[in-house]
Scaffold this active site. Structure first.
Site, mmCIF file in Angstrom:
data_model
loop_
_atom_site.group_PDB
_atom_site.id
_atom_site.type_symbol
_atom_site.label_atom_id
_atom_site.label_comp_id
_atom_site.label_asym_id
_atom_site.label_seq_id
_atom_site.Cartn_x
_atom_site.Cartn_y
_atom_site.Cartn_z
ATOM 1 N N PRO A 9 0.787 -1.222 0.000
ATOM 2 C CA PRO A 9 0.000 0.000 0.000
ATOM 3 C C PRO A 9 0.825 1.282 0.000
ATOM 4 C CG PRO A 9 -0.188 -1.158 2.096
ATOM 5 C CD PRO A 9 0.501 -2.086 1.151
ATOM 6 N N ASN A 10 0.313 2.230 -0.761
ATOM 7 C CA ASN A 10 0.833 3.609 -0.849
ATOM 8 C C ASN A 10 2.138 3.726 -1.630
ATOM 9 O OD1 ASN A 10 -1.299 4.819 0.717
ATOM 10 N ND2 ASN A 10 -0.435 3.736 2.457
ATOM 11 N N ARG A 17 4.475 11.019 -2.196
ATOM 12 C CA ARG A 17 4.354 10.643 -0.784
ATOM 13 C C ARG A 17 5.618 10.992 0.020
ATOM 14 N NH1 ARG A 17 4.725 4.400 1.243
ATOM 15 N NH2 ARG A 17 3.963 4.855 3.327
ATOM 16 N N TYR A 22 10.846 9.169 1.326
ATOM 17 C CA TYR A 22 10.860 8.129 0.282
ATOM 18 C C TYR A 22 11.505 8.583 -1.033
ATOM 19 C CZ TYR A 22 7.702 5.860 3.552
ATOM 20 O OH TYR A 22 7.161 5.283 4.672
ATOM 21 N N ASN A 73 8.297 -5.327 -0.974
ATOM 22 C CA ASN A 73 8.120 -4.222 -0.030
ATOM 23 C C ASN A 73 6.645 -4.200 0.350
ATOM 24 O OD1 ASN A 73 7.844 -1.905 1.431
ATOM 25 N ND2 ASN A 73 9.006 -0.606 0.017
ATOM 26 N N ALA A 76 3.085 -0.775 4.815
ATOM 27 C CA ALA A 76 2.632 -0.859 6.211
ATOM 28 C C ALA A 76 2.194 -2.271 6.608
ATOM 29 C CB ALA A 76 1.492 0.134 6.443
ATOM 30 N N GLU A 97 13.077 -8.953 1.494
ATOM 31 C CA GLU A 97 12.230 -7.841 1.974
ATOM 32 C C GLU A 97 12.988 -6.532 1.760
ATOM 33 O OE1 GLU A 97 11.339 -8.339 6.121
ATOM 34 O OE2 GLU A 97 10.514 -6.317 6.326
ATOM 35 N N HIS A 99 12.840 -2.209 2.180
ATOM 36 C CA HIS A 99 12.215 -0.964 2.641
ATOM 37 C C HIS A 99 13.055 0.202 2.149
ATOM 38 C CE1 HIS A 99 9.338 -3.108 4.995
ATOM 39 N NE2 HIS A 99 10.320 -3.871 5.422
ATOM 40 N N ARG A 106 12.964 4.757 12.633
ATOM 41 C CA ARG A 106 11.681 5.485 12.655
ATOM 42 C C ARG A 106 10.858 5.056 13.875
ATOM 43 N NH1 ARG A 106 9.117 5.184 6.841
ATOM 44 N NH2 ARG A 106 7.796 6.798 7.760
HETATM 45 C C1 DQA Z 1 8.149 1.229 3.843
HETATM 46 C C2 DQA Z 1 8.209 1.455 5.356
HETATM 47 C C3 DQA Z 1 6.866 1.165 5.983
HETATM 48 O O1 DQA Z 1 6.916 1.375 7.385
HETATM 49 C C4 DQA Z 1 5.812 2.096 5.404
HETATM 50 O O2 DQA Z 1 4.549 1.792 5.953
HETATM 51 C C5 DQA Z 1 5.778 2.044 3.921
HETATM 52 C C6 DQA Z 1 7.048 2.034 3.202
HETATM 53 C C7 DQA Z 1 9.480 1.630 3.164
HETATM 54 O O3 DQA Z 1 9.648 1.251 2.005
HETATM 55 O O4 DQA Z 1 10.321 2.301 3.759
HETATM 56 O O5 DQA Z 1 4.734 2.094 3.306
HETATM 57 O O6 DQA Z 1 7.947 -0.147 3.601
#
Ligand code: DQA
Length: 143
Positions: A9-10, A17, A22, A73, A76, A97, A99, A106
């Site tokens: 998501p997102n 964003r 990011y 990735n 959340a 994985e 990020h 964080r």
């Molecule tokens: C994320 C880190 C997560 O905590 C966050 O909710 C994201 C992006 C990252 O790529 O740094 O959506 O996965």
């Protein structure tokens, strides 16, 4: 070799964003970088993104017999989803994985990862290049 690059998501809103966290690159930029890297490394890739947990579960299930590795990735859902962990365990496909941000620096809730209980490697805080590093890891280990 075929890799599934999965984003949760997102991550479709990359660029818009929280660019201070990011970066300014868009999701389309990310997919372009991944595609070019795949061509250079002589593999095929599929980039998919969903804001829905169940859709991500189904795509992991569909990867069985089709993908040799998953770069994931989960956004959340990293911090909440036992369903994604179970889907990865069910199909048994090697997973890295990723990020973009340094989740360890964080909020405390970002330091919990269910997916990490399955992923054989985690790449954190390397920006968009982290996806390419994850691809290289899977290519060098399994190709
Ligand atoms: C994320 C880190 C997560 O905590 C966050 O909710 C994201 C992006 C990252 O790529 O740094 O959506 O996965």
């Amino acid at each position: 070799m075929h890799l599934l690059i999965l984003n949760g998501p997102n991550l479709n809103l990359l660029g818009l964003r929280e660019p201070d966290i990011y970066g300014k690159g868009s999701y389309a930029d990310l997919c372009g970088m991944i595609q070019s890297h795949a061509t250079e490394r002589n593999i095929t890739v599929e980039c998919k993104q969903s804001n829905h947990e169940g859709v991500l579960v189904e795509w992991i299930q569909d990867a069985y017999g089709n993908a040799d590795g998953i770069v994931f990735n989960p956004g959340a859902y990293t911090h909440t989803s036992i369903a994604l962990l179970d889907a990865l365990k069910a199909v048994g496909i090697p997973c890295v994985e990723v990020h973009i941000s340094d989740v360890n620096e964080r909020e405390p809730f970002r330091q919990i990862s269910y997916v990490a209980l399955y992923a054989e490697k985690r790449i954190i805080g390397q920006g968009l290049n982290g996806y390419l590093e994850a691809m290289d890891y899977l290519i060098d280990k399994y190709n």
